[in-house]
Design a protein around this motif. Structure first.
Motif, mmCIF file in Angstrom:
data_model
loop_
_atom_site.group_PDB
_atom_site.id
_atom_site.type_symbol
_atom_site.label_atom_id
_atom_site.label_comp_id
_atom_site.label_asym_id
_atom_site.label_seq_id
_atom_site.Cartn_x
_atom_site.Cartn_y
_atom_site.Cartn_z
ATOM 1 N N UNK A 209 48.588 41.351 27.473
ATOM 2 C CA UNK A 209 47.431 41.693 28.307
ATOM 3 C C UNK A 209 46.474 40.514 28.414
ATOM 4 N N UNK A 210 46.361 39.711 27.345
ATOM 5 C CA UNK A 210 45.483 38.545 27.361
ATOM 6 C C UNK A 210 45.960 37.515 28.382
ATOM 7 N N UNK A 211 47.262 37.246 28.400
ATOM 8 C CA UNK A 211 47.826 36.320 29.398
ATOM 9 C C UNK A 211 47.576 36.849 30.806
ATOM 10 N N UNK A 212 47.780 38.135 30.981
ATOM 11 C CA UNK A 212 47.575 38.804 32.271
ATOM 12 C C UNK A 212 46.129 38.604 32.754
ATOM 13 N N UNK A 213 45.196 38.853 31.858
ATOM 14 C CA UNK A 213 43.780 38.746 32.213
ATOM 15 C C UNK A 213 43.380 37.301 32.507
ATOM 16 N N UNK A 214 43.868 36.365 31.687
ATOM 17 C CA UNK A 214 43.534 34.959 31.914
ATOM 18 C C UNK A 214 44.080 34.475 33.263
ATOM 19 N N UNK A 215 45.270 34.950 33.613
ATOM 20 C CA UNK A 215 45.844 34.568 34.893
ATOM 21 C C UNK A 215 45.045 35.092 36.074
ATOM 22 N N UNK A 216 44.640 36.355 36.007
ATOM 23 C CA UNK A 216 43.829 36.936 37.081
ATOM 24 C C UNK A 216 42.480 36.225 37.196
ATOM 25 N N UNK A 217 41.852 35.932 36.061
ATOM 26 C CA UNK A 217 40.563 35.240 36.087
ATOM 27 C C UNK A 217 40.690 33.834 36.658
ATOM 28 N N UNK A 218 41.812 33.184 36.389
ATOM 29 C CA UNK A 218 42.047 31.853 36.942
ATOM 30 C C UNK A 218 42.135 31.905 38.464
ATOM 31 N N UNK A 219 42.842 32.891 38.982
ATOM 32 C CA UNK A 219 42.961 33.040 40.439
ATOM 33 C C UNK A 219 41.599 33.297 41.075
ATOM 34 N N UNK A 220 40.788 34.128 40.436
ATOM 35 C CA UNK A 220 39.454 34.411 40.960
ATOM 36 C C UNK A 220 38.580 33.168 40.928
ATOM 37 N N UNK A 221 38.649 32.413 39.840
ATOM 38 C CA UNK A 221 37.817 31.215 39.698
ATOM 39 C C UNK A 221 38.173 30.154 40.726
ATOM 40 N N UNK A 222 39.452 30.074 41.096
ATOM 41 C CA UNK A 222 39.901 29.067 42.058
ATOM 42 C C UNK A 222 39.818 29.552 43.510
ATOM 43 N N UNK A 223 39.403 30.791 43.705
ATOM 44 C CA UNK A 223 39.328 31.321 45.059
ATOM 45 C C UNK A 223 40.673 31.620 45.676
ATOM 46 N N UNK A 224 41.668 31.895 44.837
ATOM 47 C CA UNK A 224 43.008 32.214 45.328
ATOM 48 C C UNK A 224 43.264 33.721 45.376
ATOM 49 N N UNK A 225 42.347 34.497 44.804
ATOM 50 C CA UNK A 225 42.456 35.961 44.833
ATOM 51 C C UNK A 225 41.063 36.558 44.976
ATOM 52 N N UNK A 226 41.028 37.744 45.570
ATOM 53 C CA UNK A 226 39.794 38.523 45.674
ATOM 54 C C UNK A 226 39.954 39.791 44.843
ATOM 55 N N UNK A 227 38.819 40.325 44.371
ATOM 56 C CA UNK A 227 38.847 41.540 43.572
ATOM 57 C C UNK A 227 37.812 42.530 44.104
ATOM 58 N N UNK A 228 38.159 43.817 44.079
ATOM 59 C CA UNK A 228 37.202 44.852 44.440
ATOM 60 C C UNK A 228 37.325 46.011 43.463
ATOM 61 N N UNK A 229 36.243 46.765 43.328
ATOM 62 C CA UNK A 229 36.238 47.925 42.441
ATOM 63 C C UNK A 229 36.818 49.140 43.161
ATOM 64 N N UNK A 230 37.477 49.982 42.390
ATOM 65 C CA UNK A 230 38.036 51.219 42.910
ATOM 66 C C UNK A 230 37.735 52.330 41.917
ATOM 67 N N UNK A 231 37.130 53.426 42.388
ATOM 68 C CA UNK A 231 36.786 54.549 41.517
ATOM 69 C C UNK A 231 37.793 55.681 41.726
ATOM 70 N N UNK A 232 38.291 56.194 40.617
ATOM 71 C CA UNK A 232 39.336 57.210 40.645
ATOM 72 C C UNK A 232 38.830 58.465 39.941
ATOM 73 N N UNK A 233 39.039 59.614 40.571
ATOM 74 C CA UNK A 233 38.637 60.890 39.969
ATOM 75 C C UNK A 233 39.370 61.114 38.650
ATOM 76 N N UNK A 234 38.603 61.436 37.603
ATOM 77 C CA UNK A 234 39.173 61.687 36.284
ATOM 78 C C UNK A 234 38.438 62.863 35.651
#
Length: 266
Positions: A209-234
């Motif tokens: 999970x740490x590798x996964x998170x570091x990879x996603x954060x790297x993409x966001x920092x370099x402007x290669x990915x966008x992120x948005x929040x999604x709320x799910x009924x629970x």
């Protein structure tokens, strides 16, 4: 009249860089986008494991090997030479940026070793040497060692993602570390605005999970990915909902539309 002699020519200034070499290889393959079967990143559901061949590069910390493989797919997948490409070992070394940290002979050896790993450990290519020339032939992306065929996308096993050639020609590849490059391929594999939950990384992809998170954060920092929040009924959560994140590639690394050829008017 006294003249000033021209400055001595500087061979170093004229020498091609790694990016120059990668660009030349891509231009020769005449590709706007490079296809890569999705099973390289993650196996289809229903089998014993969801892990794809990408897992071995990540857990083996083989960034050079992964970059080499993606370049080989880019160079060979147009099929003009039977899914093969041939270059001098020094060209391979420069293409993989090995010359930046090694002398000529060590660079040649390093390039060959990187290709041998792709052949023997990953079963993703075949390769052979003749003098200083190295010929590389693509095998199927799932690591089975089967012959390569161009993916058409008409079956589940044949679905593919696309990487724009500009990923290399603009130096995007040079910015990514191993977690970032792995997650770039993961995000590219799925539809826009897909979730990539950290807790699922070991089961779905075979890394932490740490590798996964570091990879996603790297993409966001370099402007290669966008992120948005999604709320799910629970209903059983204290707040009655949970928050998750969804991701997509930015326009900079989305597949490019092929240019249309306009017939000449008479």
């Amino acid at each position: 009249m006294k003249t000033t002699p021209d400055a001595a020519p500087n061979m170093q200034d004229a020498k091609a860089t790694g990016r120059d070499t990668r660009t030349a290889v891509l231009k020769r393959s005449i590709r706007t986008n490079v296809p890569l079967r999705k099973t390289f990143v993650q196996a289809n559901a229903g089998g014993d494991s969801r892990h794809g061949p990408l897992k071995k590069f990540v857990t083996g910390r083989d960034l050079r090997g992964l970059k080499a493989y993606l370049l080989i797919v880019a160079a060979c997948s147009n099929g003009d030479n039977g899914w093969s490409t041939t270059h001098d070992s020094m060209v391979w070394a420069r293409m993989l940026d090995i010359l930046e940290t090694a002398n000529d002979q060590s660079a040649r050896t390093g390039a060959w070793r990187a290709l041998i790993r792709l052949r023997d450990r990953h079963k993703l290519i075949d390769c052979r040497r003749s003098g200083t020339k190295i010929t590389v032939t693509l095998l199927r992306e799932d690591g089975t060692g089967k012959p390569y065929e161009r993916p058409l996308g008409d079956t589940e096993e044949d679905r593919y993602l696309q990487i724009p050639a500009t990923f290399w020609t603009t130096g995007r590849d040079e910015q990514l570390d191993l977690p970032g490059l792995a997650m770039f391929l993961v995000v590219a594999r799925e539809k826009n605005w897909s979730p990539f939950p950290l807790e699922k990384a070991p089961e779905w992809y075979g890394w932490s999970a740490d590798t996964h998170e570091r990879g996603l954060n790297k993409l966001l920092a370099l402007g290669l990915a966008e992120r948005r929040e999604k709320y799910i009924t629970a209903p059983l959560a204290p707040a009655g909902f949970t928050k998750t994140y969804q991701y997509k590639r930015t326009a900079a690394v989305q597949p490019r539309k092929a240019k249309k050829t306009v017939a000449a008017t008479q």
